[in-house]
Design a protein around this motif. Sequence first.
Motif, PDB file in Angstrom:
ATOM      1  N   VAL A 150       0.859  -1.181   0.000  1.00  0.00           N
ATOM      2  CA  VAL A 150       0.000   0.000   0.000  1.00  0.00           C
ATOM      3  C   VAL A 150       0.898   1.234   0.000  1.00  0.00           C
ATOM      4  N   GLY A 151       0.573   2.190  -0.849  1.00  0.00           N
ATOM      5  CA  GLY A 151       1.392   3.382  -0.966  1.00  0.00           C
ATOM      6  C   GLY A 151       0.948   4.499  -0.029  1.00  0.00           C
ATOM      7  N   ARG A 173       4.751   5.050   4.157  1.00  0.00           N
ATOM      8  CA  ARG A 173       4.488   4.100   3.062  1.00  0.00           C
ATOM      9  C   ARG A 173       5.015   4.574   1.703  1.00  0.00           C
ATOM     10  N   ARG A 174       6.084   5.329   1.695  1.00  0.00           N
ATOM     11  CA  ARG A 174       6.628   5.839   0.436  1.00  0.00           C
ATOM     12  C   ARG A 174       7.524   4.794  -0.222  1.00  0.00           C
ATOM     13  N   PRO A 175       7.442   4.632  -1.543  1.00  0.00           N
ATOM     14  CA  PRO A 175       8.338   3.703  -2.238  1.00  0.00           C
ATOM     15  C   PRO A 175       9.809   4.026  -2.002  1.00  0.00           C
ATOM     16  N   GLU A 176      10.120   5.313  -1.910  1.00  0.00           N
ATOM     17  CA  GLU A 176      11.506   5.717  -1.686  1.00  0.00           C
ATOM     18  C   GLU A 176      12.017   5.210  -0.341  1.00  0.00           C
ATOM     19  N   THR A 177      11.153   5.239   0.672  1.00  0.00           N
ATOM     20  CA  THR A 177      11.539   4.730   1.991  1.00  0.00           C
ATOM     21  C   THR A 177      11.747   3.226   1.954  1.00  0.00           C
ATOM     22  N   GLN A 193       7.506  -0.199  -9.037  1.00  0.00           N
ATOM     23  CA  GLN A 193       6.489   0.431  -9.869  1.00  0.00           C
ATOM     24  C   GLN A 193       5.396   1.000  -8.968  1.00  0.00           C
ATOM     25  N   SER A 194       4.893   2.175  -9.299  1.00  0.00           N
ATOM     26  CA  SER A 194       3.862   2.819  -8.479  1.00  0.00           C
ATOM     27  C   SER A 194       2.612   3.089  -9.305  1.00  0.00           C
ATOM     28  N   ALA A 195       1.463   3.155  -8.610  1.00  0.00           N
ATOM     29  CA  ALA A 195       0.201   3.436  -9.291  1.00  0.00           C
ATOM     30  C   ALA A 195      -0.749   4.174  -8.348  1.00  0.00           C
ATOM     31  N   ARG A 249      -0.663   2.156  -4.686  1.00  0.00           N
ATOM     32  CA  ARG A 249       0.025   0.875  -4.565  1.00  0.00           C
ATOM     33  C   ARG A 249       1.425   0.990  -5.169  1.00  0.00           C
ATOM     34  N   PHE A 250       2.351   0.162  -4.671  1.00  0.00           N
ATOM     35  CA  PHE A 250       3.617   0.010  -5.383  1.00  0.00           C
ATOM     36  C   PHE A 250       4.083  -1.431  -5.311  1.00  0.00           C
TER      37      PHE A 250
END
Length: 261
Positions: A150-151, A173-177, A193-195, A249-250
Motif C-alpha cells: 500500500v502506498g 508508506r513511500r516507495p523511496e523509503t 512500480q507505483s500506481a 500501490r507500489f
Amino acid sequence: MSKSSKAHLSYEELIEDGNTSSVDGWDFSWFEGRATEERPGWGYAKAMSDRMGKAAAGLDIQTGGGEVLAKVEKFPTLIAATESWPPNVAIATKLLGTRGVVVVVDKDEPPLPFGDEAFDLVVSRHPVKVHWQDIARILRPGGTYFAQHVGPRSVFEVVEFFLGPQPEASKGRRPETAREEAEAAGLEVVSIQSAKLRTEFYDVGAIVHFLRKVVWMVPGFTVEKYEDKLKAMHQYIQTHGSFVAHTTRFLIEARKPLHKN
C-alpha cells in the motif's frame, strides 16, 4: 456513474447492513455493486504465481485469509504462510491446508519463526509493516522478496472526511523509503512500480464495511462515534452518486546478493 445495488435501502438499513456483515478474511466480494477499485496494471497475483512455480521454498507473509496465495497454480515443494489475526488464521488454514500450505501464527513482529536462509522466495500483498532485516535473514543468497505494498495516503479522501487533515501521513508508506530500508538490510532493489488508482463508494453502508474491515484507516471507528460524519457521507453520496477516493500501490522486487560484499 454507477448506482449502488442497495440504493433502495434507507440510511438506517444501509448502516445496519454495513455494520453487521462479516469482515473476516480478505475477500472483498461483499463490495460488488457497492464499491469499485481500479487495479494496478502489473497483475500482482499472476506475477506472484509465476514466481512461486519456479521457486524451491516459498513464504507468504501476512497472508490474510490466504485468498491471494490460493490463486497460485503450482506451489514449491516447501510452502508456508504467516498470519496474526485468529479469524484469518482459521480461514487461511481451511483454504490452503488441502494444498499443503503450512499456515503459521505469527505476531507480525521480528523475528519470523523460520531459520536463516530458509526461503528463496518471500512474497506479501499489502503487508502492514515490513521488517526488512528479518526478510533478508530468511532469504537464501540469490533469493527474492516480491510484494505489492500500500502506498502513501491510500484512500485518504475517506480518512480525512472522518478525521480531518492528516499532513503527517504523507511521510509514510513511500516507495523511496522502502528502497532505502531494503538496501540498508543488504538487499538489492531490482524494480519498483507505483500506481494511483480510482476507488468509488456507492453507498454509506460500503463505507462502514470498509472502515470495519481495514481498521487502521480510522482507528477506533464505530457507527455510534461517527454518526454525524456518516449522515454527512450519506447525504454526499445521495447528491453526487458516489464518493471518490484514490488507492495507491507500489510493486517492489528486491534480491539478496549471492555473495556478501
